[in-house]
Motif scaffolding. Sequence first.
Motif, PDB file in Angstrom:
ATOM      1  N   UNK A 133       0.835  -1.211   0.000  1.00 51.35           N
ATOM      2  CA  UNK A 133       0.000   0.000   0.000  1.00 51.35           C
ATOM      3  C   UNK A 133       0.865   1.254   0.000  1.00 51.35           C
ATOM      4  N   UNK A 134       0.521   2.201  -0.859  1.00 49.17           N
ATOM      5  CA  UNK A 134       1.250   3.465  -0.957  1.00 49.17           C
ATOM      6  C   UNK A 134       0.333   4.584  -0.478  1.00 49.17           C
ATOM      7  N   UNK A 135       0.781   5.334   0.518  1.00 47.43           N
ATOM      8  CA  UNK A 135      -0.046   6.357   1.159  1.00 47.43           C
ATOM      9  C   UNK A 135       0.690   7.692   1.131  1.00 47.43           C
ATOM     10  N   UNK A 136      -0.038   8.759   0.854  1.00 43.58           N
ATOM     11  CA  UNK A 136       0.504  10.106   0.963  1.00 43.58           C
ATOM     12  C   UNK A 136      -0.108  10.792   2.180  1.00 43.58           C
ATOM     13  N   UNK A 137       0.729  11.425   2.986  1.00 39.37           N
ATOM     14  CA  UNK A 137       0.257  12.219   4.121  1.00 39.37           C
ATOM     15  C   UNK A 137       0.416  13.689   3.760  1.00 39.37           C
ATOM     16  N   UNK A 138      -0.660  14.458   3.886  1.00 36.65           N
ATOM     17  CA  UNK A 138      -0.629  15.861   3.488  1.00 36.65           C
ATOM     18  C   UNK A 138      -1.140  16.747   4.619  1.00 36.65           C
ATOM     19  N   UNK A 139      -0.644  17.967   4.645  1.00 37.83           N
ATOM     20  CA  UNK A 139      -1.126  18.991   5.579  1.00 37.83           C
ATOM     21  C   UNK A 139      -0.997  20.332   4.878  1.00 37.83           C
ATOM     22  N   UNK A 140      -1.797  21.286   5.284  1.00 36.25           N
ATOM     23  CA  UNK A 140      -1.872  22.563   4.591  1.00 36.25           C
ATOM     24  C   UNK A 140      -1.184  23.660   5.394  1.00 36.25           C
ATOM     25  N   UNK A 141      -0.066  24.159   4.858  1.00 41.92           N
ATOM     26  CA  UNK A 141       0.652  25.256   5.501  1.00 41.92           C
ATOM     27  C   UNK A 141       0.803  26.441   4.553  1.00 41.92           C
TER      28      UNK A 141
ATOM     29  N   UNK B  49      -2.980   4.242  -2.526  1.00 39.67           N
ATOM     30  CA  UNK B  49      -3.917   3.492  -1.685  1.00 39.67           C
ATOM     31  C   UNK B  49      -4.780   4.395  -0.819  1.00 39.67           C
ATOM     32  N   UNK B  50      -4.202   5.481  -0.326  1.00 44.40           N
ATOM     33  CA  UNK B  50      -4.951   6.357   0.580  1.00 44.40           C
ATOM     34  C   UNK B  50      -4.217   7.677   0.751  1.00 44.40           C
ATOM     35  N   UNK B  51      -4.938   8.653   1.272  1.00 38.11           N
ATOM     36  CA  UNK B  51      -4.366   9.945   1.644  1.00 38.11           C
ATOM     37  C   UNK B  51      -4.688  10.191   3.110  1.00 38.11           C
TER      38      UNK B  51
ATOM     39  N   UNK C  91      -8.359   8.847   3.941  1.00 37.94           N
ATOM     40  CA  UNK C  91      -9.257   8.731   2.795  1.00 37.94           C
ATOM     41  C   UNK C  91      -8.774   7.563   1.935  1.00 37.94           C
ATOM     42  N   UNK C  92      -9.590   6.516   1.864  1.00 34.52           N
ATOM     43  CA  UNK C  92      -9.204   5.295   1.158  1.00 34.52           C
ATOM     44  C   UNK C  92      -9.623   5.369  -0.313  1.00 34.52           C
ATOM     45  N   UNK C  93      -8.695   5.042  -1.186  1.00 29.15           N
ATOM     46  CA  UNK C  93      -8.988   4.993  -2.615  1.00 29.15           C
ATOM     47  C   UNK C  93      -9.774   3.713  -2.912  1.00 29.15           C
TER      48      UNK C  93
ATOM     49  N   UNK D 242      -5.080  -2.066  -1.168  1.00 26.39           N
ATOM     50  CA  UNK D 242      -5.837  -1.341  -0.140  1.00 26.39           C
ATOM     51  C   UNK D 242      -5.117  -1.311   1.207  1.00 26.39           C
ATOM     52  N   UNK D 243      -5.443  -0.277   1.978  1.00 29.02           N
ATOM     53  CA  UNK D 243      -4.868  -0.103   3.312  1.00 29.02           C
ATOM     54  C   UNK D 243      -5.835  -0.662   4.351  1.00 29.02           C
ATOM     55  N   UNK D 244      -5.316  -1.412   5.292  1.00 25.20           N
ATOM     56  CA  UNK D 244      -6.146  -1.928   6.374  1.00 25.20           C
ATOM     57  C   UNK D 244      -6.450  -0.821   7.380  1.00 25.20           C
ATOM     58  N   UNK D 245      -7.690  -0.777   7.842  1.00 21.22           N
ATOM     59  CA  UNK D 245      -8.078   0.184   8.877  1.00 21.22           C
ATOM     60  C   UNK D 245      -7.265  -0.045  10.144  1.00 21.22           C
ATOM     61  N   UNK D 246      -6.827  -1.265  10.349  1.00 23.33           N
ATOM     62  CA  UNK D 246      -6.067  -1.601  11.553  1.00 23.33           C
ATOM     63  C   UNK D 246      -4.710  -0.910  11.607  1.00 23.33           C
TER      64      UNK D 246
END
Length: 232
Positions: A16-24, A85-87, A160-162, A168-172
């Motif tokens: 699973x490939x995930x991007x973490x984003x924040x707004x600055x 996979x998710x953001x 946010x799951x694609x 897919x990313x596990x909720x766990x």
Amino acid sequence: KLARRYDQLPHANGKPFILAVADFQASGSMMWSREGLIGYLLGSGATVAEVDGRPQAVPMPAEHLLGPARFPAGLFANDEHAELSAVIFTNACSMAKLNRVAISGGGAPAGHRYTRIGNFFDRTPGALKGIPFCLDITSADYRGLWPHGYEPWTAEMEVFHNPFARHPVSVDLLPEATHWFRQGGEWICSSVYEASILWSQTLITSSDKTAPSLDDFLNNAARDSRMDSPEA
């Protein structure tokens, strides 16, 4: 980020490939950018319209973001980006968050008052607005918002799951975060905590000054609204 194809790197390939984003991008931008992110990912937002004689939220599909660039909306609306996979997003990735976790856990330095103002998510069916709040971070009312008895790190974290994710990313992986996923043709939001904060500000004032109140917060919001109005 997607164009860099991080998902094809040896340590990420097949996982699973995930991007973490924040707004600055601007001071206080985390207070209003959440809705924009949701619209960008889902390709749809909402607006208020009168239905059967009463105001209701109605879907507002979007193919492009606002602005001259007309950047395409709907990153998760089809399988074109199945490698993502998710953001992960949080509207509280700030120094204030670092302070609140420690202060709500009993580590408040003397001589100051710590207040958080903002809007709770209203879980009432058909609700169109959040619930304003103004709470002392050291108070039992504030600490009681979470079963830990203090503000947890994951309180504002959203995943946010694609729905078209190749892996897919596990909720766990992040069990205490709020998770968005598509089910039965609609987007579902699942959260562990009853209290969900849409946006907030943290105020640090001297303990010998009058404590900020909810009325102060609401009056300031009303004043700002009048100033933003074209008729003002």
